[in-house]
Design an enzyme around this catalytic site. Sequence first.
Site: not given
Ligand code: HAS
Ligand code: CU
Length: 565
Positions: A231, A235, A382-384, A445-446
Amino acid sequence: MAMTGSANVPAGRALQGAPEKRVTLAFLGVGLAAMLLGFLLGPPQALNYAGIDIYDYLPLSSYYQGLTLHGVLMALVFTSYFICGLLLYLPARELGMRPRMPGAWLAFWMMTVGTLMAGAAMVADTSNVLYTLYPPMQGHPAFYLGLALVVVATLVTAALTFDMYLGWRRANPGQPTPLVTYMAVVTWIMWAIASVGLAVGVLFILLPWSLGWVEGADPQLFRTLFWYTGHPIVYFWLLPAYIAWYAIVPKQAGGKLVSDPMVRLVFLMFLLFSIPVGFHHQYADPGIPVAWKLVHNIMTAFVAIPSLITAFTVAASLENGGRARGGRGVFGWIPVLPWKNAAFTASVLAMVTFIFGGAGGMVLASFNLNLVVHNTAFIPGHFHITVGTAVTMTFMGLAFALIPHLSGRTLLAPKAALASVWLWFVGMMTFAVGMHWQGVLGVPRRSKISDIAGEYADVYANAAFPAALSGLGGVILFVAGALFFWVIVGTLLRRRAAELPPMPEFTETLSGPYQADGTPKRHVMIMERLGLWTLLTVVLVAIAYAPMLIEQVRGYVGVPGVQLW
Ligand code: HAS
Ligand code: CU
């Protein structure tokens, strides 16, 4: 004031000449080369979901060999190289210091030897265990040793950044660390604590087992150790992108970062909450009591908070830029942003994608919802859009800005660069919509579709449309990546520019780390006490992990290795 380099750099190690540029270019260049190889294996996977089987025509033994190569090259190798380059060079520029060059080259070569070892093992068809390395599937010892070397190389790089940071602290007692360096150092501390799980799992379980020194590996213990790192590694990928969003993008937008202390708080929250959440990848694992899964579920809600703060802080900084450029009205600041600048647009489209990636993460973090889509196409969906776009496209934007600066060559075809990021955005969104949708319908998947189509006939009968979307996304991504690599390789092959392309500038802040009277803000100095915050993190991690790890070590069950290919 705090964003500029310091005048008090220790004599002898101040920047002159360019050796740190060469090593950074080596890190970024080899990282991008790994990405190129991984990228070529991507579209065939997407087409696999659409039921089009290209794998039989590729020089690979199986779909799973391609999937292992794709996952390891993209998620582990490309990211490690690129991040080491960034987290060494950006602080060096900010502090006006040079990292210890022998150490930097040592890290680079260690990573390269490790990559070659793991790469050779994968190409030789010995290690099709996918990037999660789960035993009892057993790979070649060279594969495990190679990956361990890559991890150790990241830690050597961490030590080099840390060394510059300490040098700066000694020369500037009582001053807040410049922001980019602060972010880089906190990222490294988090990663140093987080990488222990994978290092222990590989060196003490998988490696001796693959060498035949012990008979069995414990799948449950390894999975726990893997996700202990697995996990927070997300980050480790994301925070360098956040460094760009906070320190570079507002400047590109023509504005200022709204709050320096808020950014420090965000990074400290990532330090505290990134690690004690790994069980959200193991909700479906037996042998972990549901109470512990609940603890990690709650902690996962905490780790989303710094990203939510980031969304508002970065959006406010973009608005600040848009207004400075004359944008009026509620949304009038958006169209006036510098959309023609590929480096800027790459980052902003990365942010937009991450709104959806983050929302999907929150869905996955919920125990009950997770059980609906765990192990389905939803997860690669999700992860792409997290690592594959929010992070990767930010790095693509940084490559457009940094490769010319480091190599002394101007960017080839800026319009093609811009087209590549728009296409990457559209391709990945199309792909991800298809993947999430298929996941909800139960597509696993996979899996090579032609192997399981019979067993899952009714699932696939429903999923034809989203499956086609994923395939289409893969084709668009192929065009996007081809353009991107054409621009990068073409830039590197150009003749040197007469004038050295400049380093992207770091942004100024509306609210900095100093009070009006020039003394540092008190809360900023509290956040400077990194030893204390590190200790708190270790305590939190120990509470979240020690009881389960002790139990799993005591009940160690060694399972012999299998080769499913
Ligand atoms: Fe995830 C599975 C939960 C973030 C990557 N995640 C994965 C896997 C990967 C991955 C690679 O709880 C698969 C692993 C595998 O192969 O089995 N993930 C989360 C949660 C977050 C999260 C709660 N993940 C990420 C990030 C990753 C990533 C970042 C890579 C860099 N994830 C999970 C969970 C699994 C999971 C379960 C397991 C699933 C399973 O069952 O196997 C949080 O950190 C997300 C918080 C993010 C936000 C979004 C904030 C938005 C922002 C953009 C703002 C936009 C602006 C644009 C300013 C709340 C900061 C404005 C634009 C204008 C033009 C005005
Ligand atoms: Cu995770």
